[in-house]
Scaffold this motif. Structure first.
Motif, PDB file in Angstrom:
ATOM      1  N   PRO A 103       0.804  -1.224   0.000  1.00 60.73           N
ATOM      2  CA  PRO A 103       0.000   0.000   0.000  1.00 60.73           C
ATOM      3  C   PRO A 103       0.842   1.282   0.000  1.00 60.73           C
ATOM      4  CG  PRO A 103      -0.841  -1.567   1.610  1.00 60.73           C
ATOM      5  CD  PRO A 103       0.406  -2.170   1.058  1.00 60.73           C
ATOM      6  N   LEU A 110       9.408  -0.975  -8.058  1.00 58.97           N
ATOM      7  CA  LEU A 110       9.959  -2.337  -8.068  1.00 58.97           C
ATOM      8  C   LEU A 110       9.351  -3.177  -6.954  1.00 58.97           C
ATOM      9  CD1 LEU A 110      13.771  -1.421  -8.243  1.00 58.97           C
ATOM     10  CD2 LEU A 110      12.285  -2.064 -10.164  1.00 58.97           C
ATOM     11  N   LYS A 133       9.515  -7.568  -5.568  1.00 55.69           N
ATOM     12  CA  LYS A 133      10.016  -8.912  -5.876  1.00 55.69           C
ATOM     13  C   LYS A 133       8.895  -9.815  -6.390  1.00 55.69           C
ATOM     14  CE  LYS A 133       9.694 -10.114  -1.016  1.00 55.69           C
ATOM     15  NZ  LYS A 133      10.389 -10.324   0.222  1.00 55.69           N
ATOM     16  N   PHE A 189      -0.244 -11.238   3.851  1.00 56.56           N
ATOM     17  CA  PHE A 189      -0.328 -11.506   5.291  1.00 56.56           C
ATOM     18  C   PHE A 189      -1.069 -10.374   5.999  1.00 56.56           C
ATOM     19  CE2 PHE A 189       3.948 -13.764   4.541  1.00 56.56           C
ATOM     20  CZ  PHE A 189       3.277 -14.838   3.979  1.00 56.56           C
ATOM     21  N   ALA A 197      -5.209  -9.157   7.906  1.00 62.18           N
ATOM     22  CA  ALA A 197      -6.618  -9.437   8.201  1.00 62.18           C
ATOM     23  C   ALA A 197      -7.547  -8.555   7.366  1.00 62.18           C
ATOM     24  CB  ALA A 197      -6.877  -9.249   9.695  1.00 62.18           C
ATOM     25  N   ALA A 227      -8.777  -5.487   7.295  1.00 64.92           N
ATOM     26  CA  ALA A 227      -9.835  -4.587   7.776  1.00 64.92           C
ATOM     27  C   ALA A 227      -9.370  -3.137   7.709  1.00 64.92           C
ATOM     28  CB  ALA A 227     -10.188  -4.934   9.223  1.00 64.92           C
ATOM     29  N   ARG A 270      -7.429  -7.754  -0.469  1.00 62.23           N
ATOM     30  CA  ARG A 270      -6.234  -6.929  -0.691  1.00 62.23           C
ATOM     31  C   ARG A 270      -5.572  -7.208  -2.022  1.00 62.23           C
ATOM     32  NH1 ARG A 270      -2.041  -5.548   4.109  1.00 62.23           N
ATOM     33  NH2 ARG A 270      -0.765  -4.872   2.361  1.00 62.23           N
ATOM     34  N   THR A 285       9.638  -1.197   1.602  1.00 63.16           N
ATOM     35  CA  THR A 285       9.738  -2.661   1.563  1.00 63.16           C
ATOM     36  C   THR A 285       9.196  -3.340   2.814  1.00 63.16           C
ATOM     37  OG1 THR A 285      12.023  -2.524   2.344  1.00 63.16           O
ATOM     38  CG2 THR A 285      11.698  -2.738  -0.052  1.00 63.16           C
ATOM     39  N   ILE A 297      16.972  -3.325   3.183  1.00 61.91           N
ATOM     40  CA  ILE A 297      17.785  -2.789   2.084  1.00 61.91           C
ATOM     41  C   ILE A 297      18.588  -1.545   2.462  1.00 61.91           C
ATOM     42  CG2 ILE A 297      16.358  -3.785   0.228  1.00 61.91           C
ATOM     43  CD1 ILE A 297      15.190  -0.967  -0.211  1.00 61.91           C
ATOM     44  N   ALA A 333       2.814 -11.548  14.522  1.00 60.52           N
ATOM     45  CA  ALA A 333       1.381 -11.806  14.337  1.00 60.52           C
ATOM     46  C   ALA A 333       1.217 -13.089  13.529  1.00 60.52           C
ATOM     47  CB  ALA A 333       0.726 -10.633  13.607  1.00 60.52           C
ATOM     48  N   ASP A 360       5.284   0.647   6.503  1.00 61.17           N
ATOM     49  CA  ASP A 360       5.860  -0.129   7.605  1.00 61.17           C
ATOM     50  C   ASP A 360       7.367   0.098   7.707  1.00 61.17           C
ATOM     51  OD1 ASP A 360       3.349  -1.145   8.064  1.00 61.17           O
ATOM     52  OD2 ASP A 360       3.956  -3.248   8.049  1.00 61.17           O
ATOM     53  N   SER A 399      -3.340  -1.391  13.009  1.00 58.00           N
ATOM     54  CA  SER A 399      -3.756  -1.231  11.615  1.00 58.00           C
ATOM     55  C   SER A 399      -2.669  -0.455  10.878  1.00 58.00           C
ATOM     56  CB  SER A 399      -5.080  -0.488  11.540  1.00 58.00           C
ATOM     57  OG  SER A 399      -4.929   0.817  12.063  1.00 58.00           O
ATOM     58  N   ILE A 430      -2.793  -0.352   6.932  1.00 59.62           N
ATOM     59  CA  ILE A 430      -3.034  -0.215   5.484  1.00 59.62           C
ATOM     60  C   ILE A 430      -3.227   1.257   5.126  1.00 59.62           C
ATOM     61  CG2 ILE A 430      -4.559  -0.837   3.574  1.00 59.62           C
ATOM     62  CD1 ILE A 430      -5.296  -3.402   5.159  1.00 59.62           C
TER      63      ILE A 430
HETATM   64  C1  LIG Z   1      -0.915 -10.786  10.327  1.00 57.81           C
HETATM   65  C2  LIG Z   1      -1.150  -9.339   9.989  1.00 57.81           C
HETATM   66  C3  LIG Z   1      -2.443  -8.839   9.969  1.00 57.81           C
HETATM   67  C4  LIG Z   1      -2.670  -7.492   9.643  1.00 57.81           C
HETATM   68  N1  LIG Z   1      -3.959  -7.041   9.582  1.00 57.81           N
HETATM   69  C5  LIG Z   1      -4.200  -5.735   9.270  1.00 57.81           C
HETATM   70  C6  LIG Z   1      -5.530  -5.245   9.155  1.00 57.81           C
HETATM   71  O1  LIG Z   1      -6.514  -5.974   9.297  1.00 57.81           O
HETATM   72  N2  LIG Z   1      -5.719  -3.938   8.857  1.00 57.81           N
HETATM   73  C7  LIG Z   1      -4.660  -3.081   8.654  1.00 57.81           C
HETATM   74  O2  LIG Z   1      -4.887  -1.886   8.391  1.00 57.81           O
HETATM   75  N3  LIG Z   1      -3.387  -3.524   8.739  1.00 57.81           N
HETATM   76  C8  LIG Z   1      -3.123  -4.826   9.026  1.00 57.81           C
HETATM   77  N4  LIG Z   1      -1.826  -5.285   9.086  1.00 57.81           N
HETATM   78  C9  LIG Z   1      -0.738  -4.340   8.817  1.00 57.81           C
HETATM   79  C10 LIG Z   1      -0.613  -4.087   7.314  1.00 57.81           C
HETATM   80  O3  LIG Z   1      -0.615  -5.322   6.628  1.00 57.81           O
HETATM   81  C11 LIG Z   1       0.688  -3.346   7.005  1.00 57.81           C
HETATM   82  O4  LIG Z   1       0.805  -2.242   7.869  1.00 57.81           O
HETATM   83  C12 LIG Z   1       0.733  -2.847   5.557  1.00 57.81           C
HETATM   84  O5  LIG Z   1       0.706  -3.929   4.666  1.00 57.81           O
HETATM   85  C13 LIG Z   1       2.015  -2.058   5.327  1.00 57.81           C
HETATM   86  O6  LIG Z   1       2.116  -1.690   3.974  1.00 57.81           O
HETATM   87  P1  LIG Z   1       3.550  -1.396   3.347  1.00 57.81           P
HETATM   88  O7  LIG Z   1       3.300  -1.039   1.923  1.00 57.81           O
HETATM   89  O8  LIG Z   1       4.308  -0.449   4.192  1.00 57.81           O
HETATM   90  O9  LIG Z   1       4.348  -2.767   3.440  1.00 57.81           O
HETATM   91  P2  LIG Z   1       3.994  -4.201   2.851  1.00 57.81           P
HETATM   92  O10 LIG Z   1       2.546  -4.389   2.661  1.00 57.81           O
HETATM   93  O11 LIG Z   1       4.747  -5.160   3.717  1.00 57.81           O
HETATM   94  O12 LIG Z   1       4.652  -4.174   1.391  1.00 57.81           O
HETATM   95  C14 LIG Z   1       6.048  -4.259   1.204  1.00 57.81           C
HETATM   96  C15 LIG Z   1       6.298  -4.735  -0.215  1.00 57.81           C
HETATM   97  O13 LIG Z   1       7.723  -4.708  -0.432  1.00 57.81           O
HETATM   98  C16 LIG Z   1       8.095  -5.864  -1.132  1.00 57.81           C
HETATM   99  N5  LIG Z   1       9.515  -6.118  -0.834  1.00 57.81           N
HETATM  100  C17 LIG Z   1      10.069  -6.392   0.376  1.00 57.81           C
HETATM  101  N6  LIG Z   1      11.402  -6.517   0.252  1.00 57.81           N
HETATM  102  C18 LIG Z   1      11.689  -6.304  -1.057  1.00 57.81           C
HETATM  103  C19 LIG Z   1      12.899  -6.291  -1.797  1.00 57.81           C
HETATM  104  N7  LIG Z   1      14.102  -6.482  -1.213  1.00 57.81           N
HETATM  105  N8  LIG Z   1      12.834  -6.062  -3.126  1.00 57.81           N
HETATM  106  C20 LIG Z   1      11.644  -5.856  -3.751  1.00 57.81           C
HETATM  107  N9  LIG Z   1      10.460  -5.851  -3.092  1.00 57.81           N
HETATM  108  C21 LIG Z   1      10.498  -6.055  -1.753  1.00 57.81           C
HETATM  109  C22 LIG Z   1       7.152  -6.957  -0.643  1.00 57.81           C
HETATM  110  O14 LIG Z   1       7.046  -7.994  -1.609  1.00 57.81           O
HETATM  111  C23 LIG Z   1       5.849  -6.177  -0.454  1.00 57.81           C
HETATM  112  O15 LIG Z   1       5.044  -6.216  -1.617  1.00 57.81           O
HETATM  113  C24 LIG Z   1      -1.568  -6.621   9.384  1.00 57.81           C
HETATM  114  C25 LIG Z   1      -0.266  -7.128   9.409  1.00 57.81           C
HETATM  115  C26 LIG Z   1      -0.051  -8.479   9.697  1.00 57.81           C
HETATM  116  C27 LIG Z   1       1.366  -9.006   9.711  1.00 57.81           C
END
Ligand SMILES: Cc1cc2nc3c(=O)[nH]c(=O)nc-3n(C[C@H](O)[C@H](O)[C@H](O)COP(=O)(O)OP(=O)(O)OC[C@H]3O[C@@H](n4cnc5c(N)ncnc54)[C@H](O)[C@@H]3O)c2cc1C
Length: 400
Positions: free
Chosen positions: A18, A40, A42, A51, A53, A55, A102, A160, A166, A186, A284, A295, A297
């Motif tokens: 996201p 980019l 992977k 991974f 829930a 919501a 998602r 990431t 990285i 989790a 994250d 939360s 997302i």
């Molecule tokens: C079990 C669980 C349940 C959850 N439930 C909820 C919920 O219900 N509601 C909510 O709001 N939040 C929830 N969260 C939190 C939410 O999933 C995260 O906060 C959110 O996905 C963060 O988004 P992001 O884009 O920062 O990171 P991510 O979604 O982790 O995306 C990171 C991306 O980077 C890519 N990546 C990583 N390393 C590399 C690399 N070296 N090279 C290329 N690509 C790479 C990955 O493939 C991934 O696509 C939950 C988390 C977990 C673990």
């Protein structure tokens, strides 16, 4: 043929969750095709399993991205708060939340990126980053055939996810936020045969969750997402998978587990820099998850949007001083939007974690006697405080 259209970009976004999707799309729309941006990941962002829930608050998501029913699994109208002895308080508010699909949601965001002119490459593992003498960044990527490919960028967004591997060990990034503030484990199962309400999420509290909480989130009326997050102080050696299996077996002996997944959540708010030397952190990777609800997302999307706007400013800034100012201000901007609220919540977290099982029971029992319309979030909050007076002092950051 090369993996990428160009050898150099104005912005390379690493990670298409996201945060990265929102950042790339915001940047491309804002700069209207005048800047080159490469996204980019992977793996394709819609590739299951994801991974989560799934919501979100409908209201907060709708402010960032138009909601489309094609990637919504269902609507949520309430939350059950369940105490250790199974007393239940209910907060009800019609259509207050959504359960996303998602995978479909990420697909829609990725389509938005492509339409805005982002070059997307979803078979590219970022292996390492290094800074060149002229201040630009070299991004070393492992492509689909396994061969290393390098690309250059004036700016980089690291989206990431938690742990942010990285950017580790890069001298000029010393002290930057690294997506590991209060990293908590989790785990969840997708399961059938669990009696539940399709319009409620259910949250379980008590010492068995070791400073975290358990949950049931409906999926399609048949399947549920059942799991828990444990606090960072969770006993070392705890097997999350085994703990989840026994939690399900004890409460729902008829349940059929279809799959189990796990992940880490960075659940604290630091005040470390979010940008240095033209490298920005988002989602994250910037520890922007709500410290108590966990939360992330909508929070990641908002963070990605703020960071992308700052990158556009950084590229337009004429001098190193002006660029450093933009780098400092991105943290200020985030803190104003959500970070300060997260900091307060994070400060109150130890107080919340100190609530005893008997105190949860007492609060939930008294609330469960009230009619549903009187069980407002405000009342639930104060019922917990009432059952646990010492918490009032510990939770003062909420009250001032
Ligand atoms: C079990 C669980 C349940 C959850 N439930 C909820 C919920 O219900 N509601 C909510 O709001 N939040 C929830 N969260 C939190 C939410 O999933 C995260 O906060 C959110 O996905 C963060 O988004 P992001 O884009 O920062 O990171 P991510 O979604 O982790 O995306 C990171 C991306 O980077 C890519 N990546 C990583 N390393 C590399 C690399 N070296 N090279 C290329 N690509 C790479 C990955 O493939 C991934 O696509 C939950 C988390 C977990 C673990």
């Amino acid at each position: 043929m090369s993996l990428f259209k160009f050898q150099s970009y104005d912005l390379v976004v690493c990670g298409a969750g996201p945060a990265g999707l929102m950042a790339a799309c915001t940047f491309a729309r804002q700069t209207g095709g005048a800047r080159r941006v490469l996204l980019l990941d992977k793996k394709a962002p819609w590739k299951e399993p994801i991974f989560c829930a799934e919501a979100v608050s409908e209201n907060r998501l709708g402010k960032l991205w138009p909601i489309d029913r094609s990637w919504v699994r269902g609507r949520i109208s309430g939350i059950y708060f369940t105490s250790p002895s199974h007393y239940r308080a209910e907060f009800y508010s019609k259509n207050c939340g959504l359960i996303l699909d998602r995978s479909g949601f990420h697909h829609a965001l990725a389509d938005g990126c492509a339409e805005a002119g982002v070059e997307c490459c979803f078979d590219a593992l970022v292996k390492s980053l290094s800074r060149n003498g002229d201040g630009s960044w070299d991004i070393c990527v492992k492509g689909p055939d396994g061969a290393p490919v390098s690309v250059t960028a004036k700016t980089v967004i690291d989206a990431t996810g938690p742990g942010a591997r990285i950017t580790r060990g890069i001298e000029c990034l010393e002290g930057i936020e690294s997506g590991d503030t209060d990293l908590e484990p989790a785990v969840f199962a997708v399961a059938e045969g669990i009696e539940h309400s399709a319009e409620h999420i259910e949250l379980f509290f008590g010492s068995e969750f070791q400073d975290g909480y358990g949950w049931i989130f409906p999926r399609d009326g048949v399947e549920v997402n059942i799991g828990f997050v444990l606090g960072k102080s969770a006993l070392p050696g705890t097997s999350l998978r085994e703990k989840l299996k026994s939690f399900i077996a004890e409460r729902y002996p008829q349940a059929k587990i279809k799959a189990i997944y796990g992940g880490m959540i960075a659940c604290g708010q630091s005040q470390r820099p979010m940008a240095l030397c033209g490298l920005f952190k988002a989602g994250d990777a910037a520890s922007c998850v709500n410290p108590i609800s966990r939360s992330g997302i909508v929070e990641s999307m908002l963070c990605g949007k703020i960071v992308a706007q700052s990158v556009a400013e950084w590229l337009d800034a004429g001098t190193p001083d002006a660029r450093q100012k933009v780098e400092r201000e991105v943290l200020d901007h985030w803190m104003k939007e959500l970070g300060n609220a997260h900091l307060q919540i994070a400060r109150a977290k130890p107080g919340f974690n100190a609530i005893k099982d008997s105190q949860f029971d007492r609060a939930a029992k008294s609330l469960s006697k009230l009619p549903r319309e009187k069980q407002t979030l405000f009342r639930i909050f104060f019922a917990v405080l009432w059952a646990c007076p010492s918490l009032i002092w510990k939770m003062r950051s909420f009250l001032k």
